[in-house]
Design a protein around this motif. Structure first.
Motif, PDB file in Angstrom:
ATOM      1  N   MET A   1       0.808  -1.133   0.164  1.00 29.78           N
ATOM      2  CA  MET A   1       0.047  -0.049  -0.039  1.00 29.78           C
ATOM      3  C   MET A   1       0.963   1.143   0.118  1.00 29.78           C
ATOM      4  SD  MET A   1      -3.152   0.801   0.317  1.00 29.78           S
ATOM      5  CE  MET A   1      -4.093  -0.665   0.839  1.00 29.78           C
ATOM      6  N   VAL A   2       0.661   2.118  -0.805  1.00 28.49           N
ATOM      7  CA  VAL A   2       1.463   3.515  -1.068  1.00 28.49           C
ATOM      8  C   VAL A   2       0.268   4.640  -1.147  1.00 28.49           C
ATOM      9  CG1 VAL A   2       3.439   2.259  -1.927  1.00 28.49           C
ATOM     10  CG2 VAL A   2       1.546   3.408  -3.582  1.00 28.49           C
ATOM     11  N   ASP A   3       0.828   5.793  -0.867  1.00 28.80           N
ATOM     12  CA  ASP A   3       0.275   6.926  -1.010  1.00 28.80           C
ATOM     13  C   ASP A   3      -0.226   7.168  -2.419  1.00 28.80           C
ATOM     14  OD1 ASP A   3       0.117   7.402   1.711  1.00 28.80           O
ATOM     15  OD2 ASP A   3       1.829   8.777   1.835  1.00 28.80           O
ATOM     16  N   TYR A   4      -1.334   7.884  -2.622  1.00 36.44           N
ATOM     17  CA  TYR A   4      -1.582   8.012  -3.846  1.00 36.44           C
ATOM     18  C   TYR A   4      -0.337   8.982  -4.747  1.00 36.44           C
ATOM     19  CZ  TYR A   4      -3.755  10.224  -8.212  1.00 36.44           C
ATOM     20  OH  TYR A   4      -4.338  10.558  -9.070  1.00 36.44           O
ATOM     21  N   ARG A   5      -0.208   8.373  -6.085  1.00 40.09           N
ATOM     22  CA  ARG A   5       0.750   9.159  -6.802  1.00 40.09           C
ATOM     23  C   ARG A   5       0.200   9.690  -8.047  1.00 40.09           C
ATOM     24  NH1 ARG A   5       5.056   3.755  -6.525  1.00 40.09           N
ATOM     25  NH2 ARG A   5       5.455   4.130  -4.016  1.00 40.09           N
ATOM     26  N   PRO A   6       0.548  11.091  -8.291  1.00 40.18           N
ATOM     27  CA  PRO A   6       0.036  11.647  -9.219  1.00 40.18           C
ATOM     28  C   PRO A   6       0.387  11.243 -10.758  1.00 40.18           C
ATOM     29  CG  PRO A   6       1.812  12.994  -8.158  1.00 40.18           C
ATOM     30  CD  PRO A   6       1.677  11.786  -7.406  1.00 40.18           C
ATOM     31  N   GLU A   7       1.279  10.247 -10.796  1.00 39.86           N
ATOM     32  CA  GLU A   7       1.767   9.816 -12.115  1.00 39.86           C
ATOM     33  C   GLU A   7       1.060   8.648 -12.625  1.00 39.86           C
ATOM     34  OE1 GLU A   7       4.660   7.789  -9.266  1.00 39.86           O
ATOM     35  OE2 GLU A   7       3.850   9.806  -9.440  1.00 39.86           O
ATOM     36  N   TRP A   8       0.051   8.315 -11.808  1.00 45.05           N
ATOM     37  CA  TRP A   8      -0.861   6.969 -12.145  1.00 45.05           C
ATOM     38  C   TRP A   8      -1.808   7.454 -13.246  1.00 45.05           C
ATOM     39  CZ3 TRP A   8      -2.360   5.335  -6.340  1.00 45.05           C
ATOM     40  CH2 TRP A   8      -1.190   4.807  -5.812  1.00 45.05           C
ATOM     41  N   LEU A  41      -6.365   8.803  -2.844  1.00 44.32           N
ATOM     42  CA  LEU A  41      -6.658   7.173  -2.115  1.00 44.32           C
ATOM     43  C   LEU A  41      -5.364   6.508  -2.265  1.00 44.32           C
ATOM     44  CD1 LEU A  41      -9.006   5.509  -0.944  1.00 44.32           C
ATOM     45  CD2 LEU A  41      -9.252   4.811  -3.264  1.00 44.32           C
ATOM     46  N   PRO A  42      -5.030   5.964  -1.052  1.00 41.95           N
ATOM     47  CA  PRO A  42      -3.820   5.072  -1.334  1.00 41.95           C
ATOM     48  C   PRO A  42      -4.023   3.674  -1.765  1.00 41.95           C
ATOM     49  CG  PRO A  42      -4.838   5.423   1.295  1.00 41.95           C
ATOM     50  CD  PRO A  42      -5.417   6.052   0.241  1.00 41.95           C
ATOM     51  N   ALA A  43      -3.159   3.202  -2.315  1.00 42.74           N
ATOM     52  CA  ALA A  43      -3.488   1.962  -3.312  1.00 42.74           C
ATOM     53  C   ALA A  43      -2.334   1.158  -3.372  1.00 42.74           C
ATOM     54  CB  ALA A  43      -3.927   2.437  -4.730  1.00 42.74           C
ATOM     55  N   LYS A  44      -2.414  -0.033  -3.803  1.00 40.89           N
ATOM     56  CA  LYS A  44      -1.287  -0.915  -4.272  1.00 40.89           C
ATOM     57  C   LYS A  44      -0.865  -0.335  -5.477  1.00 40.89           C
ATOM     58  CE  LYS A  44      -3.684  -4.493  -4.456  1.00 40.89           C
ATOM     59  NZ  LYS A  44      -5.102  -5.469  -4.647  1.00 40.89           N
ATOM     60  N   ASP A  45       0.565  -0.551  -5.797  1.00 35.07           N
ATOM     61  CA  ASP A  45       1.010   0.367  -7.011  1.00 35.07           C
ATOM     62  C   ASP A  45       0.736  -0.645  -8.236  1.00 35.07           C
ATOM     63  OD1 ASP A  45       2.261   2.150  -8.617  1.00 35.07           O
ATOM     64  OD2 ASP A  45       4.317   1.687  -8.033  1.00 35.07           O
ATOM     65  N   GLY A  98       8.189  -7.870 -16.224  1.00 34.32           N
ATOM     66  CA  GLY A  98       8.888  -6.568 -16.307  1.00 34.32           C
ATOM     67  C   GLY A  98       8.392  -5.519 -16.845  1.00 34.32           C
ATOM     68  N   ALA A  99       7.150  -5.383 -17.284  1.00 36.65           N
ATOM     69  CA  ALA A  99       6.289  -4.241 -17.701  1.00 36.65           C
ATOM     70  C   ALA A  99       5.564  -3.641 -16.392  1.00 36.65           C
ATOM     71  CB  ALA A  99       5.127  -4.632 -18.498  1.00 36.65           C
ATOM     72  N   ARG A 100       4.996  -2.401 -16.466  1.00 32.30           N
ATOM     73  CA  ARG A 100       4.363  -1.723 -15.449  1.00 32.30           C
ATOM     74  C   ARG A 100       3.192  -2.658 -14.907  1.00 32.30           C
ATOM     75  NH1 ARG A 100       2.335   0.288 -11.675  1.00 32.30           N
ATOM     76  NH2 ARG A 100       1.668   2.381 -11.135  1.00 32.30           N
ATOM     77  N   SER A 101       3.171  -2.720 -13.629  1.00 36.71           N
ATOM     78  CA  SER A 101       2.221  -3.501 -12.981  1.00 36.71           C
ATOM     79  C   SER A 101       0.812  -3.130 -13.275  1.00 36.71           C
ATOM     80  CB  SER A 101       2.460  -3.651 -11.355  1.00 36.71           C
ATOM     81  OG  SER A 101       1.612  -4.410 -10.791  1.00 36.71           O
ATOM     82  N   CYS A 102       0.000  -4.042 -13.948  1.00 39.55           N
ATOM     83  CA  CYS A 102      -1.343  -3.526 -13.996  1.00 39.55           C
ATOM     84  C   CYS A 102      -2.147  -4.976 -14.098  1.00 39.55           C
ATOM     85  CB  CYS A 102      -1.567  -2.757 -15.136  1.00 39.55           C
ATOM     86  SG  CYS A 102      -1.116  -3.847 -16.584  1.00 39.55           S
ATOM     87  N   ASN A 103      -3.471  -4.761 -13.720  1.00 32.86           N
ATOM     88  CA  ASN A 103      -4.498  -5.777 -14.116  1.00 32.86           C
ATOM     89  C   ASN A 103      -5.424  -5.191 -15.280  1.00 32.86           C
ATOM     90  OD1 ASN A 103      -3.792  -7.745 -12.478  1.00 32.86           O
ATOM     91  ND2 ASN A 103      -4.310  -6.276 -10.601  1.00 32.86           N
ATOM     92  N   VAL A 104      -5.525  -5.890 -16.366  1.00 37.68           N
ATOM     93  CA  VAL A 104      -6.541  -5.597 -17.487  1.00 37.68           C
ATOM     94  C   VAL A 104      -7.852  -6.248 -17.345  1.00 37.68           C
ATOM     95  CG1 VAL A 104      -7.084  -5.151 -19.931  1.00 37.68           C
ATOM     96  CG2 VAL A 104      -4.878  -4.574 -18.784  1.00 37.68           C
ATOM     97  N   ARG A 140      -4.961   0.670   7.446  1.00 38.56           N
ATOM     98  CA  ARG A 140      -5.103  -0.461   8.660  1.00 38.56           C
ATOM     99  C   ARG A 140      -5.168  -1.766   8.227  1.00 38.56           C
ATOM    100  NH1 ARG A 140      -8.754   3.570  10.126  1.00 38.56           N
ATOM    101  NH2 ARG A 140     -10.444   2.016   9.967  1.00 38.56           N
ATOM    102  N   LEU A 141      -5.949  -2.182   7.315  1.00 38.69           N
ATOM    103  CA  LEU A 141      -5.861  -3.606   6.952  1.00 38.69           C
ATOM    104  C   LEU A 141      -4.740  -4.162   6.458  1.00 38.69           C
ATOM    105  CD1 LEU A 141      -7.982  -5.835   6.645  1.00 38.69           C
ATOM    106  CD2 LEU A 141      -8.428  -5.089   4.467  1.00 38.69           C
ATOM    107  N   ALA A 142      -4.019  -3.366   5.610  1.00 38.03           N
ATOM    108  CA  ALA A 142      -2.758  -3.633   5.133  1.00 38.03           C
ATOM    109  C   ALA A 142      -1.569  -4.026   6.272  1.00 38.03           C
ATOM    110  CB  ALA A 142      -2.327  -2.748   3.885  1.00 38.03           C
ATOM    111  N   VAL A 143      -1.675  -3.183   7.219  1.00 37.19           N
ATOM    112  CA  VAL A 143      -0.519  -3.159   8.248  1.00 37.19           C
ATOM    113  C   VAL A 143      -1.155  -4.569   9.142  1.00 37.19           C
ATOM    114  CG1 VAL A 143       0.063  -2.125  10.375  1.00 37.19           C
ATOM    115  CG2 VAL A 143      -0.151  -0.879   8.089  1.00 37.19           C
TER     116      VAL A 143
END
Length: 178
Positions: A1-8, A41-45, A98-104, A140-143
């Protein structure tokens, strides 16, 4: 879990362009969904992409995705999902190694599961207290629950509560899928 990233959002746009090129006119729409689509919103990257299609021609889309290095997830839970008590067909693709992590996620455009993903996103974008509370809950759940499977099983009933509020918001505001 990471803080929101403006590059997403930019990373989603690059993925959407690649998918448009590969799929041509098959998609009705390509949407940025999931937690990375909600500013603040924090999220998995991991970028979640929804490809809405009139219908899913599995052999054809698997071949088109394979041509750009994406692979169809083999797990049975990646072929269907329940939304509003209705079982919906879907396919989930993972990117090349090796590519950008994503789910389509490929979903039929009129399915309740496609609507669900968009309502989740739009509600959390519009309702700041709900967004903050959901982000704090996920953190909290991720921790406290490091296992991904356990995390998902605990998060599912909480998501139902969130989506009940989202449905009320949709009714109050006249929200519809575009």
């Amino acid at each position: 879990m990471v803080d929101y990233r403006p590059e997403w959002p930019r990373e989603f746009e690059r993925l959407a362009e690649l998918l448009h090129e590969a799929l041509g006119d098959l998609p009705v729409a390509i949407d940025h969904v999931g937690s990375t689509s909600v500013p603040g919103l924090p999220a998995k990257d991991c970028i979640d992409v929804q490809v809405r299609m009139r219908s899913i021609d599995e052999a054809r889309v698997v071949a088109l995705f394979a041509a750009i290095g994406f692979r169809c997830r083999p797990e049975p839970w990646n072929r269907s999902e329940a939304s509003g008590g209705i079982h919906c067909r879907k396919l989930v693709f993972a990117p090349p190694i090796g590519a950008r992590s994503c789910n389509v996620h490929l979903r039929e455009s009129t399915g309740p599961n496609a609507r669900y993903a968009l309502l989740f996103r739009d509600y959390l974008r519009a309702d700041e207290p709900a967004r903050r509370a959901w982000g704090a809950f996920k953190h909290r759940l991720a921790v406290s629950v490091p296992g991904l499977m356990d995390y998902g099983q605990i998060k599912a009933p909480a998501t139902d509560v969130l989506m009940a509020a989202a449905e009320r918001w949709a009714a109050d505001t006249g929200w519809t899928v575009l």
